[in-house]
Design a protein around this motif. Sequence first.
Motif, short mmCIF file in Angstrom:
data_model
loop_
_atom_site.label_atom_id
_atom_site.label_comp_id
_atom_site.label_asym_id
_atom_site.label_seq_id
_atom_site.Cartn_x
_atom_site.Cartn_y
_atom_site.Cartn_z
N LEU A 327 -70.74 -57.28 51.36
CA LEU A 327 -69.82 -58.40 51.38
C LEU A 327 -70.27 -59.40 52.45
CD1 LEU A 327 -66.48 -56.35 51.44
CD2 LEU A 327 -67.56 -57.38 49.42
N VAL A 328 -70.01 -60.68 52.23
CA VAL A 328 -70.27 -61.68 53.27
C VAL A 328 -69.02 -62.53 53.47
CG1 VAL A 328 -72.77 -61.88 53.21
CG2 VAL A 328 -71.44 -63.09 51.52
N PRO A 329 -68.49 -62.56 54.69
CA PRO A 329 -67.42 -63.53 54.98
C PRO A 329 -67.98 -64.94 54.94
CG PRO A 329 -67.53 -61.77 56.64
CD PRO A 329 -68.78 -61.69 55.83
N ASN A 330 -67.19 -65.88 54.48
CA ASN A 330 -67.58 -67.28 54.45
C ASN A 330 -67.33 -67.89 55.83
OD1 ASN A 330 -67.99 -70.00 53.99
ND2 ASN A 330 -66.77 -70.08 52.12
N PHE A 331 -68.40 -68.16 56.56
CA PHE A 331 -68.27 -68.64 57.94
C PHE A 331 -67.71 -70.05 58.01
CE2 PHE A 331 -70.25 -64.83 59.00
CZ PHE A 331 -70.29 -64.67 60.37
N LYS A 332 -67.64 -70.75 56.88
CA LYS A 332 -66.99 -72.05 56.87
C LYS A 332 -65.47 -71.91 56.91
CE LYS A 332 -70.24 -75.18 54.63
NZ LYS A 332 -70.40 -76.19 53.56
N LYS A 333 -64.98 -70.74 56.48
CA LYS A 333 -63.54 -70.53 56.41
C LYS A 333 -63.06 -69.43 57.35
CE LYS A 333 -62.95 -72.16 51.65
NZ LYS A 333 -62.36 -71.87 50.32
N MET A 334 -63.76 -68.33 57.39
CA MET A 334 -63.35 -67.21 58.23
C MET A 334 -64.03 -67.35 59.59
SD MET A 334 -63.16 -63.15 57.20
CE MET A 334 -62.32 -63.52 55.65
N THR A 335 -63.53 -68.29 60.38
CA THR A 335 -64.19 -68.66 61.64
C THR A 335 -63.81 -67.77 62.81
OG1 THR A 335 -62.42 -70.27 62.07
CG2 THR A 335 -64.40 -71.08 60.94
N ASP A 458 -63.37 -66.89 50.41
CA ASP A 458 -63.43 -66.51 51.83
C ASP A 458 -64.37 -65.33 52.05
OD1 ASP A 458 -61.03 -68.17 53.04
OD2 ASP A 458 -60.30 -67.30 51.17
N VAL A 459 -64.55 -64.53 50.99
CA VAL A 459 -65.42 -63.37 51.03
C VAL A 459 -66.16 -63.31 49.69
CG1 VAL A 459 -65.61 -60.88 51.42
CG2 VAL A 459 -63.68 -62.15 52.40
N PHE A 460 -67.48 -63.06 49.76
CA PHE A 460 -68.28 -62.97 48.54
C PHE A 460 -68.96 -61.61 48.46
CE2 PHE A 460 -68.52 -67.47 49.89
CZ PHE A 460 -67.91 -68.07 48.80
N TRP A 461 -69.09 -61.10 47.23
CA TRP A 461 -69.92 -59.92 46.99
C TRP A 461 -71.37 -60.36 46.83
CZ3 TRP A 461 -73.17 -59.17 42.85
CH2 TRP A 461 -73.74 -57.91 42.74
N GLY A 462 -72.29 -59.53 47.29
CA GLY A 462 -73.71 -59.79 47.07
C GLY A 462 -74.46 -58.48 46.90
N GLY A 463 -75.66 -58.57 46.37
CA GLY A 463 -76.53 -57.41 46.25
C GLY A 463 -77.95 -57.82 46.54
N ASP A 493 -78.00 -67.34 51.64
CA ASP A 493 -77.07 -67.20 52.76
C ASP A 493 -75.67 -67.56 52.26
OD1 ASP A 493 -75.81 -67.10 55.19
OD2 ASP A 493 -76.90 -68.75 56.09
N TYR A 494 -75.15 -66.69 51.38
CA TYR A 494 -73.93 -67.02 50.65
C TYR A 494 -72.72 -67.25 51.55
CZ TYR A 494 -77.04 -64.57 47.42
OH TYR A 494 -78.14 -64.14 46.73
N GLY A 495 -72.74 -66.64 52.74
CA GLY A 495 -71.63 -66.82 53.67
C GLY A 495 -71.81 -67.97 54.62
N ASN A 496 -72.87 -68.77 54.43
CA ASN A 496 -73.12 -69.95 55.28
C ASN A 496 -73.21 -69.58 56.76
OD1 ASN A 496 -72.85 -71.98 53.02
ND2 ASN A 496 -70.80 -71.09 52.98
N TYR A 497 -73.84 -68.46 57.02
CA TYR A 497 -74.00 -67.96 58.39
C TYR A 497 -75.08 -68.76 59.12
CZ TYR A 497 -75.32 -64.68 62.15
OH TYR A 497 -75.62 -64.10 63.35
#
Length: 573
Positions: A327-335, A458-463, A493-497
């Motif tokens: 999982l990746v938190p979206n750093f644009k939203k989950m700050t 706010d959260v994305f699945w990835g593999g 970088d799906y979570g914009n980290y």
Amino acid sequence: MTMNKKSYSILAVAIAGSMSLAACGGGSSDDKGSSSEGGGKGGTLYYLSKRPAEHLDPQRMYIGRDIADMGRLTYRSLVQMPVTEDAAKADKPVADLATDTGKMSDGGKKWSFTLKDGVKWQDGKDITCDDLKYGLSRSFATDVITGGPNYALGFLDVPQKDGLPVYNGPYKKAGQADFDKAVTCDGKTITYKFNKAWPDFNLAVASLRAFDPYRKDQDKGDKSNYAVFANGPYKLQGTWQKGKGGTFVRNENYDAKTDGVRKALPDKIVFQEGLTNEVINQRLIADSGNDKNAVTDRAVPPSMYGQVTGKIADRSTNPQSPYVDYLVPNFKKMTNPKVRQALLAATSQDAWIKAGGGDKAYTNAYSIINPALTTAYAKNPAFKYGTGGNIEEAKKLLKEAGQPNPSIKFTYSGGTPTSQKQAAALKDTWEKAGFKVTLNELTDTYYDVIQNPNADGDVFWGGWGADWPSASTVIPALFDSRINLTAKSNGQDYGNYKSDEVNKMIDEAAKATSVDAAGEIYKKIDQKLGEDVAYIPLESQKFYLLRGSNVTNYIDNPATSMYPDLGSVGVKK
């Protein structure tokens, strides 16, 4: 590569000096398949799937299943991974379009390859050095050729401005002279010049389609996404229909004498997309009609495990895949870092794995790096809450964050009862911790949606699985913001980290003089990513795949991510 991305066992690579690897053939007679009788040429093979191909354009292709399939059927590379189930052979590239596996010089900053005689496109024209050069140039058009791997942008010796190459591809042509200095042609020989050592470049060429040739006169930019102009043993008959599939037939201008990799057994391969996992596996269990000649990339659903017994079980494989789901938190939203920590604490791998089928489907994961990458793998100490989740700790962290009941949207790749159960299992544990969860299920293409920096969630699945046997194909590809974050795409970088500290450590790893030394740095980077909760590991996938009773020469090949290797598979006639 994204799930379905490919990975291989670790291969030690020479770092210094000049290297030329001798060509050798793949798919030799000692490679015995899981079902090897009657594997002559002819017949029709069916490939049953659910998920549509996102890209068939070689420079945009970044799904392991599609990379593997098209590399066996339609697209040839300078070098290719062999057709074998021998893990000791599977990670060693062999010559394909080139006369050998490449000559390295200047401490790994230069690589040269020479094209074989007699290699042709489907219309009979020779493949040229300029075709190879043009193919690579397309990857630099990041506003048009989206979704594919971006290693060349960081390695090729092209000046950069504001973190991106000054060359912007063959359509706009800014910086063309700089690209022309970095990639040169001398007759049939192409030479690549890099800004830093790339000693495993031939592994990258063998593992991806991004370095494949492309004919300039066939290029229609974004409109070429589902166009296939072949140089391999098969060509596309008619057009590819997204969500339905397409049919590949023999390419009359392909010369098998120039190819030491592919067996090219069936006369025809029919891809059928849009079928559910349940329907596919019901058909393969029943094993009637054309389904006797079928393979699939879709796992047996847990509800059907009890039916895979006896002779049906003899037509199944259950290998460990190279992929880690996360999982990746979206750093644009989950700050707020404490909210991300709370999400980590509340995440139950065990619930996700149970909902997904248990130990036939997964093993627990403790890092985004697969344990097969032994030089860089270590259990990440930042993931300290256990595999079952810690609800009380999550509640405490949300309270400390001043957000006891934050709302989050979970975007995931769905469309199956199993994926829906898994998403519901995560939702359940997160809501027990205090999160208010909305599920956002995507049932068509997936990665092309979440690669938009403004994707909803706010959260994305990835593999992910390593593109070739190095952690340099995992962490930089996913978390180096200098190559991933642009206005139209976040790459992988799906979570914009974004972390300057991590970027600096990635540069240190790139300067390491040995695979082991680089691996130690990547372990430290991984720990930093864990501390930031840049990702949350879920599990490492296992594949549980059936095939029809007429399928022959079926092998589990690490070089094709354990999907059916279409370079070996045939059908009884």
